[in-house]
Design a protein around this motif. Sequence first.
Motif, PDB file in Angstrom:
ATOM      1  N   PRO A 142       0.796  -1.232   0.000  1.00 59.24           N
ATOM      2  CA  PRO A 142       0.000   0.000   0.000  1.00 59.24           C
ATOM      3  C   PRO A 142       0.827   1.279   0.000  1.00 59.24           C
ATOM      4  CG  PRO A 142       0.133  -0.872   2.222  1.00 59.24           C
ATOM      5  CD  PRO A 142       0.828  -1.870   1.337  1.00 59.24           C
ATOM      6  N   ASP A 143       2.146   1.156   0.131  1.00 60.75           N
ATOM      7  CA  ASP A 143       2.989   2.341   0.338  1.00 60.75           C
ATOM      8  C   ASP A 143       3.771   2.721  -0.911  1.00 60.75           C
ATOM      9  OD1 ASP A 143       2.645   2.849   3.258  1.00 60.75           O
ATOM     10  OD2 ASP A 143       3.397   0.792   3.381  1.00 60.75           O
ATOM     11  N   MET A 144       3.891   4.029  -1.106  1.00 61.74           N
ATOM     12  CA  MET A 144       4.750   4.576  -2.149  1.00 61.74           C
ATOM     13  C   MET A 144       5.581   5.711  -1.558  1.00 61.74           C
ATOM     14  SD  MET A 144       3.796   6.382  -5.821  1.00 61.74           S
ATOM     15  CE  MET A 144       2.548   7.446  -5.104  1.00 61.74           C
ATOM     16  N   VAL A 145       6.868   5.694  -1.861  1.00 63.87           N
ATOM     17  CA  VAL A 145       7.753   6.781  -1.471  1.00 63.87           C
ATOM     18  C   VAL A 145       8.486   7.260  -2.713  1.00 63.87           C
ATOM     19  CG1 VAL A 145       9.903   7.327  -0.261  1.00 63.87           C
ATOM     20  CG2 VAL A 145       8.057   6.175   0.953  1.00 63.87           C
ATOM     21  N   VAL A 146       8.541   8.573  -2.890  1.00 65.66           N
ATOM     22  CA  VAL A 146       9.209   9.187  -4.033  1.00 65.66           C
ATOM     23  C   VAL A 146      10.390  10.009  -3.538  1.00 65.66           C
ATOM     24  CG1 VAL A 146       8.993  10.860  -5.909  1.00 65.66           C
ATOM     25  CG2 VAL A 146       7.156   9.212  -5.472  1.00 65.66           C
ATOM     26  N   LEU A 147      11.558   9.695  -4.056  1.00 63.42           N
ATOM     27  CA  LEU A 147      12.772  10.464  -3.752  1.00 63.42           C
ATOM     28  C   LEU A 147      13.136  11.292  -4.970  1.00 63.42           C
ATOM     29  CD1 LEU A 147      15.378  11.181  -2.151  1.00 63.42           C
ATOM     30  CD2 LEU A 147      16.413   9.114  -3.146  1.00 63.42           C
ATOM     31  N   ARG A 148      13.183  12.607  -4.797  1.00 61.78           N
ATOM     32  CA  ARG A 148      13.652  13.501  -5.850  1.00 61.78           C
ATOM     33  C   ARG A 148      15.026  14.021  -5.471  1.00 61.78           C
ATOM     34  NH1 ARG A 148       7.974  14.559  -6.642  1.00 61.78           N
ATOM     35  NH2 ARG A 148       7.496  14.374  -8.893  1.00 61.78           N
ATOM     36  N   SER A 149      15.939  13.960  -6.428  1.00 57.86           N
ATOM     37  CA  SER A 149      17.339  14.261  -6.152  1.00 57.86           C
ATOM     38  C   SER A 149      17.887  15.246  -7.171  1.00 57.86           C
ATOM     39  CB  SER A 149      18.162  12.963  -6.195  1.00 57.86           C
ATOM     40  OG  SER A 149      19.542  13.235  -6.231  1.00 57.86           O
ATOM     41  N   PRO A 150      18.715  16.189  -6.754  1.00 59.67           N
ATOM     42  CA  PRO A 150      19.335  17.128  -7.693  1.00 59.67           C
ATOM     43  C   PRO A 150      20.592  16.562  -8.356  1.00 59.67           C
ATOM     44  CG  PRO A 150      19.975  17.695  -5.474  1.00 59.67           C
ATOM     45  CD  PRO A 150      19.041  16.517  -5.354  1.00 59.67           C
ATOM     46  N   VAL A 151      20.997  15.350  -7.946  1.00 56.89           N
ATOM     47  CA  VAL A 151      22.198  14.719  -8.506  1.00 56.89           C
ATOM     48  C   VAL A 151      21.815  13.342  -9.040  1.00 56.89           C
ATOM     49  CG1 VAL A 151      23.699  15.977  -6.925  1.00 56.89           C
ATOM     50  CG2 VAL A 151      22.891  13.690  -6.298  1.00 56.89           C
ATOM     51  N   PRO A 152      22.581  12.813  -9.992  1.00 57.89           N
ATOM     52  CA  PRO A 152      22.262  11.495 -10.551  1.00 57.89           C
ATOM     53  C   PRO A 152      22.299  10.401  -9.485  1.00 57.89           C
ATOM     54  CG  PRO A 152      23.849  12.653 -11.937  1.00 57.89           C
ATOM     55  CD  PRO A 152      23.735  13.447 -10.674  1.00 57.89           C
ATOM     56  N   LEU A 153      21.345   9.469  -9.575  1.00 64.21           N
ATOM     57  CA  LEU A 153      21.243   8.351  -8.638  1.00 64.21           C
ATOM     58  C   LEU A 153      21.619   7.062  -9.344  1.00 64.21           C
ATOM     59  CD1 LEU A 153      17.777   9.232  -7.017  1.00 64.21           C
ATOM     60  CD2 LEU A 153      20.064   9.799  -6.139  1.00 64.21           C
ATOM     61  N   GLN A 154      22.222   6.155  -8.588  1.00 64.26           N
ATOM     62  CA  GLN A 154      22.605   4.855  -9.136  1.00 64.26           C
ATOM     63  C   GLN A 154      22.081   3.749  -8.233  1.00 64.26           C
ATOM     64  OE1 GLN A 154      26.916   5.127  -9.345  1.00 64.26           O
ATOM     65  NE2 GLN A 154      26.823   5.595 -11.543  1.00 64.26           N
ATOM     66  N   GLY A 155      21.627   2.666  -8.840  1.00 65.94           N
ATOM     67  CA  GLY A 155      21.241   1.496  -8.072  1.00 65.94           C
ATOM     68  C   GLY A 155      22.436   0.619  -7.794  1.00 65.94           C
ATOM     69  N   LYS A 156      22.526   0.124  -6.550  1.00 67.55           N
ATOM     70  CA  LYS A 156      23.661  -0.722  -6.180  1.00 67.55           C
ATOM     71  C   LYS A 156      23.225  -1.678  -5.079  1.00 67.55           C
ATOM     72  CE  LYS A 156      28.346  -0.545  -4.269  1.00 67.55           C
ATOM     73  NZ  LYS A 156      29.417   0.338  -3.726  1.00 67.55           N
ATOM     74  N   ASP A 157      23.190  -2.960  -5.382  1.00 66.94           N
ATOM     75  CA  ASP A 157      22.881  -3.995  -4.396  1.00 66.94           C
ATOM     76  C   ASP A 157      21.586  -3.681  -3.637  1.00 66.94           C
ATOM     77  OD1 ASP A 157      25.247  -5.284  -5.109  1.00 66.94           O
ATOM     78  OD2 ASP A 157      26.404  -4.188  -3.605  1.00 66.94           O
ATOM     79  N   LEU A 158      20.540  -3.393  -4.385  1.00 67.22           N
ATOM     80  CA  LEU A 158      19.215  -3.105  -3.815  1.00 67.22           C
ATOM     81  C   LEU A 158      19.195  -1.846  -2.937  1.00 67.22           C
ATOM     82  CD1 LEU A 158      18.028  -6.711  -2.863  1.00 67.22           C
ATOM     83  CD2 LEU A 158      17.536  -5.410  -4.953  1.00 67.22           C
ATOM     84  N   THR A 159      20.125  -0.937  -3.189  1.00 62.29           N
ATOM     85  CA  THR A 159      20.128   0.374  -2.545  1.00 62.29           C
ATOM     86  C   THR A 159      20.289   1.433  -3.637  1.00 62.29           C
ATOM     87  OG1 THR A 159      22.525   0.595  -2.208  1.00 62.29           O
ATOM     88  CG2 THR A 159      21.286  -0.661  -0.557  1.00 62.29           C
ATOM     89  N   THR A 160      20.143   2.689  -3.249  1.00 64.19           N
ATOM     90  CA  THR A 160      20.347   3.800  -4.170  1.00 64.19           C
ATOM     91  C   THR A 160      21.449   4.684  -3.617  1.00 64.19           C
ATOM     92  OG1 THR A 160      18.021   3.754  -4.841  1.00 64.19           O
ATOM     93  CG2 THR A 160      19.253   5.777  -5.298  1.00 64.19           C
TER      94      THR A 160
END
Length: 598
Positions: A142-160
Amino acid sequence: MRIEDYALIGDCHSAALVGRDGSIDWLCWPRFDAAACFAALLGTREHGRWKLSPVGKYRAKRAYRGDSLILETDFETADGAVTLVDFMPTREETCQLVRLVLGRRGRVKMEMEFVLRFDYGASIPWVTRLPEGDGIRCIAGPDMVVLRSPVPLQGKDLTTVAQFEVAERARFAFTLTHSDSHRGIPPRIDAADALAATEKGWLDWCERCTVQGEWAPFVRRSLIVLKALTYAPTGGLVAAPTTSLPELIGGVRNWDYRFCWLRDATLTLLAMMNAGFYDEAVAWRDWLVRAIAGAPSQLQIMYGLGGERRIPEMTLDWLPGYEDSRPVRIGNAAASQVQLDVYGEVMDALHQGRKHGLPRHEAAWDLQRALLTHLETCWQEPDEGLWEVRGPRRQFTHSKVMCWVAFDRAIKAAEMFGRPGPVDHWRAMRERIHADVCTHGWSAKRGTFVQSYGSEELDASLLLIPITGFLPATDARVRATIEAIQRELTEEGFVLRYRTRESLDGLPPGEGVFLACSFWLADCLILLGRRDDARQLFERLCRLANDVGLLAEEYDPRSGRQLGNFPQAFSHVALVNTAMNLSAEVKPVEQRAEKKAA
């Protein structure tokens, strides 16, 4: 990280704990009692956190921005300096959290690690990039979280993760928003506008504070904590925003405090009203009346944020606990306990509200009379007592004292405000209970009042005998009890609730000194005319607060560490009242006892 290494941010719906290292290790969305999406506080980074800090070595110091809940952490490195600004904007339709990185000097390499885990660290979300390319959307159930970032994001081992460099006067705004997963993507937050509005909101609120004098900064910070722990939609005050922070490191006394206790009612009302916050006092009073409405025999010791009655307790076995303090519990089985003291708390709180001129609540008096009718049938029964023991029920002295308070405040309501009722009968009940306590709650052998009938144990709740007006502090029996507690139930001058052992409360022994009880001792010293001793104790207690003025439930004098859920409303309420008892013309301890200090 020590408990006192955290700071609080919040929006009067929920709250987060931010470490000195820039890591948000605890956040429950969308309410205080919701499942945490950052739960590293009770586990590891894999259970959820959001860290923003310089790369490599750094020094950190922090403070709140003025009288607000906006946290500013200054990071100093060999190459420069930045400030991390953390806050939760005033709630509108969605939950929001903003993190600003501001360049102050030189150039600083920063790193971000974002590990979102719904359901107390158990659920890994499905992560997709936003259509605009400036962030990510995380969904699980039921949950949604949105992260907005001013710098590029990368996925790494199920983290950002992200790395970026901050120059002098540069500004980077990260925003986090929660919403229901079936809804659309929440709109973008203007971080600058949100910061200005949040700061103005806190400062405008604090301008209503009437507290003056040398303790005013401590009192204002404590009142801000109490405001932050108030669930704005209902007025309910949670005891703490956390669960399962241990009362003994590595121990099992780990409880969920994200609910509203009736035992806090009177002292909370007095703290709010005496500080000038009548709107909050009315909201708390109204929450109280709604929560307890119904059959008097079903009165509980605690309720949910909206007055919910079912608070089932369970353990979360996938979380190792704070510093391996197991189990981690959510919910609280004490909600189903019998505690007779709550009848007196309710009656006293509503009486204090009348004395202070709160608007009349039409249903309150009828409800109070119904409570008294039921109390007549059960006041002689054993209960679990103020401290919610999980051992056998006893005839706790404090519980009986509060039964006396219930009838005493009803009599005063009739005498002072003309409320109708069988006053002569209530007077007879009051005298009967008073005689019962003085006979059975007193130990001639040790020359003090005792924890429960027939025992020889001391208990910090006995300090409330003079504070509630049951007997004056100058009564020889009360004076002897206060002095015995100060002599025998303290560690380095701070008060224990009682000497814990399994046969007494059903749990393995060991916990810290209880901060609220230590403030009560200072209040009793004031009533005895020992103002210098009270002041000295109060100053020592204030020094236990962390660098941003926050107190947990307990403290370990041997290790110098705060213990228990954090920050704790009960501790901050007690601080506010003791500060006023020491410095204000209107003293809460005299208001409640209706007796002047010696």
